[in-house]
Scaffold this motif. Structure first.
Motif, PDB file in Angstrom:
ATOM      1  N   SER A   1      33.422  13.599  74.064  1.00 48.95           N
ATOM      2  CA  SER A   1      33.695  14.265  72.832  1.00 48.95           C
ATOM      3  C   SER A   1      33.248  14.068  71.805  1.00 48.95           C
ATOM      4  O   SER A   1      31.811  14.335  70.926  1.00 48.95           O
ATOM      5  CB  SER A   1      34.684  15.498  73.330  1.00 48.95           C
ATOM      6  N   TRP A   2      34.007  13.174  71.103  1.00 48.94           N
ATOM      7  CA  TRP A   2      34.277  12.560  70.075  1.00 48.94           C
ATOM      8  C   TRP A   2      32.143  11.943  70.154  1.00 48.94           C
ATOM      9  O   TRP A   2      32.369  12.284  69.054  1.00 48.94           O
ATOM     10  CB  TRP A   2      35.060  11.827  69.323  1.00 48.94           C
ATOM     11  N   SER A   3      32.146  11.355  70.529  1.00 47.37           N
ATOM     12  CA  SER A   3      30.624  10.439  70.757  1.00 47.37           C
ATOM     13  C   SER A   3      29.643  11.841  70.303  1.00 47.37           C
ATOM     14  O   SER A   3      29.163  11.209  69.112  1.00 47.37           O
ATOM     15  CB  SER A   3      30.342   9.522  71.374  1.00 47.37           C
ATOM     16  N   ALA A   4      30.069  12.507  71.216  1.00 45.62           N
ATOM     17  CA  ALA A   4      28.984  12.990  71.217  1.00 45.62           C
ATOM     18  C   ALA A   4      28.307  14.196  70.650  1.00 45.62           C
ATOM     19  O   ALA A   4      27.785  14.195  70.172  1.00 45.62           O
ATOM     20  CB  ALA A   4      29.089  14.435  73.142  1.00 45.62           C
ATOM     21  N   ALA A   5      29.962  14.312  69.751  1.00 50.29           N
ATOM     22  CA  ALA A   5      30.058  15.115  68.149  1.00 50.29           C
ATOM     23  C   ALA A   5      29.359  14.695  67.040  1.00 50.29           C
ATOM     24  O   ALA A   5      28.451  15.014  66.469  1.00 50.29           O
ATOM     25  CB  ALA A   5      32.068  15.834  68.187  1.00 50.29           C
ATOM     26  N   LEU A   6      29.639  13.326  67.038  1.00 48.95           N
ATOM     27  CA  LEU A   6      29.200  12.822  65.968  1.00 48.95           C
ATOM     28  C   LEU A   6      27.416  12.692  66.099  1.00 48.95           C
ATOM     29  O   LEU A   6      27.185  12.358  64.988  1.00 48.95           O
ATOM     30  CB  LEU A   6      29.599  10.964  65.431  1.00 48.95           C
ATOM     31  N   GLU A   7      27.208  12.671  66.846  1.00 47.52           N
ATOM     32  CA  GLU A   7      25.870  11.725  67.326  1.00 47.52           C
ATOM     33  C   GLU A   7      25.034  13.183  67.185  1.00 47.52           C
ATOM     34  O   GLU A   7      24.460  13.497  66.583  1.00 47.52           O
ATOM     35  CB  GLU A   7      26.057  11.536  68.792  1.00 47.52           C
ATOM     36  N   LYS A   8      25.418  14.447  67.409  1.00 51.85           N
ATOM     37  CA  LYS A   8      25.252  15.666  66.716  1.00 51.85           C
ATOM     38  C   LYS A   8      24.903  15.567  65.490  1.00 51.85           C
ATOM     39  O   LYS A   8      23.979  15.765  64.513  1.00 51.85           O
ATOM     40  CB  LYS A   8      26.237  16.894  67.609  1.00 51.85           C
ATOM     41  N   VAL A   9      26.724  15.401  64.509  1.00 47.70           N
ATOM     42  CA  VAL A   9      26.690  15.289  63.431  1.00 47.70           C
ATOM     43  C   VAL A   9      25.047  15.502  62.464  1.00 47.70           C
ATOM     44  O   VAL A   9      24.245  15.683  61.696  1.00 47.70           O
ATOM     45  CB  VAL A   9      27.619  14.983  62.757  1.00 47.70           C
ATOM     46  N   LEU A  10      24.909  12.916  63.550  1.00 48.43           N
ATOM     47  CA  LEU A  10      24.214  12.396  62.264  1.00 48.43           C
ATOM     48  C   LEU A  10      22.875  13.207  63.044  1.00 48.43           C
ATOM     49  O   LEU A  10      21.971  12.522  62.036  1.00 48.43           O
ATOM     50  CB  LEU A  10      24.821  11.025  62.755  1.00 48.43           C
ATOM     51  N   ASN A  11      22.333  13.596  64.175  1.00 47.85           N
ATOM     52  CA  ASN A  11      21.435  13.889  64.595  1.00 47.85           C
ATOM     53  C   ASN A  11      21.043  15.013  63.039  1.00 47.85           C
ATOM     54  O   ASN A  11      19.592  14.702  63.153  1.00 47.85           O
ATOM     55  CB  ASN A  11      20.797  14.411  65.758  1.00 47.85           C
ATOM     56  N   LEU A  12      21.506  16.242  63.351  1.00 49.63           N
ATOM     57  CA  LEU A  12      21.430  16.887  62.961  1.00 49.63           C
ATOM     58  C   LEU A  12      21.138  16.639  60.655  1.00 49.63           C
ATOM     59  O   LEU A  12      20.066  17.829  60.264  1.00 49.63           O
ATOM     60  CB  LEU A  12      22.104  18.197  62.916  1.00 49.63           C
ATOM     61  N   ALA A  13      22.640  15.893  60.557  1.00 49.52           N
ATOM     62  CA  ALA A  13      22.150  15.597  59.083  1.00 49.52           C
ATOM     63  C   ALA A  13      21.789  14.296  58.153  1.00 49.52           C
ATOM     64  O   ALA A  13      22.409  14.063  57.294  1.00 49.52           O
ATOM     65  CB  ALA A  13      23.470  15.868  58.682  1.00 49.52           C
ATOM     66  N   GLY A  14      21.565  13.578  59.449  1.00 48.56           N
ATOM     67  CA  GLY A  14      21.898  11.887  58.882  1.00 48.56           C
ATOM     68  C   GLY A  14      23.249  11.600  58.254  1.00 48.56           C
ATOM     69  O   GLY A  14      22.824  10.201  58.393  1.00 48.56           O
ATOM     70  N   ARG A  15      24.224  11.915  57.973  1.00 42.56           N
ATOM     71  CA  ARG A  15      25.288  11.297  58.198  1.00 42.56           C
ATOM     72  C   ARG A  15      26.616  12.246  58.084  1.00 42.56           C
ATOM     73  O   ARG A  15      26.494  13.536  58.566  1.00 42.56           O
ATOM     74  CB  ARG A  15      24.986  10.911  56.027  1.00 42.56           C
ATOM     75  N   ILE A  16      27.953  11.605  57.787  1.00 43.46           N
ATOM     76  CA  ILE A  16      29.067  12.204  57.512  1.00 43.46           C
ATOM     77  C   ILE A  16      29.711  11.650  56.868  1.00 43.46           C
ATOM     78  O   ILE A  16      29.462  10.240  56.355  1.00 43.46           O
ATOM     79  CB  ILE A  16      30.560  11.881  59.169  1.00 43.46           C
ATOM     80  N   ASP A  17      30.543  12.759  56.010  1.00 47.86           N
ATOM     81  CA  ASP A  17      31.400  12.065  54.227  1.00 47.86           C
ATOM     82  C   ASP A  17      32.334  13.002  54.665  1.00 47.86           C
ATOM     83  O   ASP A  17      33.043  11.922  53.942  1.00 47.86           O
ATOM     84  CB  ASP A  17      30.870  12.267  53.105  1.00 47.86           C
ATOM     85  N   ILE A  18      33.070  13.040  55.731  1.00 47.92           N
ATOM     86  CA  ILE A  18      34.784  13.801  55.614  1.00 47.92           C
ATOM     87  C   ILE A  18      34.687  14.365  56.514  1.00 47.92           C
ATOM     88  O   ILE A  18      34.255  14.691  57.890  1.00 47.92           O
ATOM     89  CB  ILE A  18      34.432  14.876  54.672  1.00 47.92           C
ATOM     90  N   LEU A  19      36.191  14.010  57.265  1.00 43.04           N
ATOM     91  CA  LEU A  19      36.168  14.202  59.186  1.00 43.04           C
ATOM     92  C   LEU A  19      38.109  14.851  58.487  1.00 43.04           C
ATOM     93  O   LEU A  19      38.759  14.204  57.885  1.00 43.04           O
ATOM     94  CB  LEU A  19      36.446  12.586  59.657  1.00 43.04           C
ATOM     95  N   VAL A  20      37.961  16.344  58.631  1.00 41.14           N
ATOM     96  CA  VAL A  20      39.129  16.850  58.408  1.00 41.14           C
ATOM     97  C   VAL A  20      39.730  16.693  60.472  1.00 41.14           C
ATOM     98  O   VAL A  20      39.322  17.197  60.740  1.00 41.14           O
ATOM     99  CB  VAL A  20      39.483  17.700  58.231  1.00 41.14           C
ATOM    100  N   ASN A  21      41.107  16.371  60.931  1.00 39.24           N
ATOM    101  CA  ASN A  21      41.667  16.244  61.764  1.00 39.24           C
ATOM    102  C   ASN A  21      42.595  17.287  61.885  1.00 39.24           C
ATOM    103  O   ASN A  21      43.661  16.823  61.205  1.00 39.24           O
ATOM    104  CB  ASN A  21      42.266  15.021  61.788  1.00 39.24           C
TER     105      ASN A  21
END
Length: 268
Positions: free
Chosen positions: A67-87
């Motif tokens: 589930s984490w893998s799929a969520a990060l994949e979607k973020v990267l596909n739509l935004a091209g990057r990730i700068d911040i994670l809030v758990n």
């Protein structure tokens, strides 16, 4: 839109309600692109639609690697990057310690501790691959610093979050990764969760007064207070802060805490 998070992309777990949702709302106001992750698709989708066109919902079960893998994949596909994670995803388990089942203990550790571990690991990996700097903010609790006799599993899980945060911060520093990791430690929060207990306590006003009485500042934070602390740690204003813990507790961790009945139930 300009703001403290202009151009930044954030994924927030547990964002369908409470602190996570308020953090998503604040981050969007500050110019960030926000992805709300949650196991509750209906509430999460509604929250994203209400917050901003720049907010998106992603299904996320924090206890599952895929589930984490799929969520990060979607973020990267739509935004091209990730700068911040809030758990921010978390659950509370209370009651008599000897009646705590192994299943209850495991679920609490799975969501609060393992879920945060997986989020950190996947986020660091993604940020490293992209080569950008990043910030991870984990939501612990004052019960990550002190124990509660009726919330043994909860306090243990939040204590794990506290030291996990420091370990991730040191790992990133030791490997020259420009990624910071910090934790926020709220006290009892005057949020929608309080409504579930107010009737049994004689009403909302009495419940707020009861909980406020053990806070040195005699007031409870609301979700926006926690969100502002998260924003500070996530932003470039905290660029040299890592491995730190930021209490939002009205002074509770500054001295002896007088417990209340079922204290951890309103703590993130």
């Amino acid at each position: 839109m300009s703001g403290r998070l202009s151009g930044k992309v954030t994924l927030i777990s547990g964002a369908a309600s409470g602190i996570g949702r308020e953090t998503a709302r604040l981050f969007a106001r500050e110019g960030g692109k926000v992805f709300l992750g949650d196991i509750d698709s209906e509430r999460g989708g509604a929250a994203a639609a209400e917050i901003s066109p720049s907010a998106h919902f992603v299904p996320l079960n924090v206890t599952q690697e895929e589930s984490w893998s799929a969520a990060l994949e979607k973020v990267l596909n739509l935004a091209g990057r990730i700068d911040i994670l809030v758990n921010s995803a978390g659950i509370w388990t209370g009651g008599d310690f000897i009646d705590c089942s192994l299943a209850d203990w495991q679920q609490t550790m799975d969501v609060n501790a393992t879920g945060t571990f997986l989020g950190c690991r996947f986020a660091v990996k993604a940020m490293k691959a992209i080569g950008n700097s990043g910030s991870i903010v984990n939501i612990s609790s004052i019960y990550g610093n002190i124990a509660a006799d009726d919330a043994v599993a909860y306090a243990a899980s939040k204590g794990a979050v506290r030291l996990l945060t420091k370990g991730v911060a040191l790992y990133c520093a030791a490997n020259t990764l420009p990624i910071r990791c910090n934790s926020v430690h709220p006290t009892y929060v005057d949020s929608e969760m309080l409504e579930r207990f107010a009737e049994a306590a004689g009403g909302r006003e009495l419940e707020v007064a009861r909980l406020s009485s053990v806070v040195p500042m005699r007031k409870l934070p609301v979700p926006s207070d926690i969100a502002e602390a998260i924003l500070f740690l996530a932003s470039d204003a905290a660029r040299l802060i890592t491995g730190a813990e930021l209490p939002v507790d009205g002074g509770m961790l500054a001295g002896i805490v007088a417990p209340v009945s079922n204290p951890a139930r309103l703590v993130s």
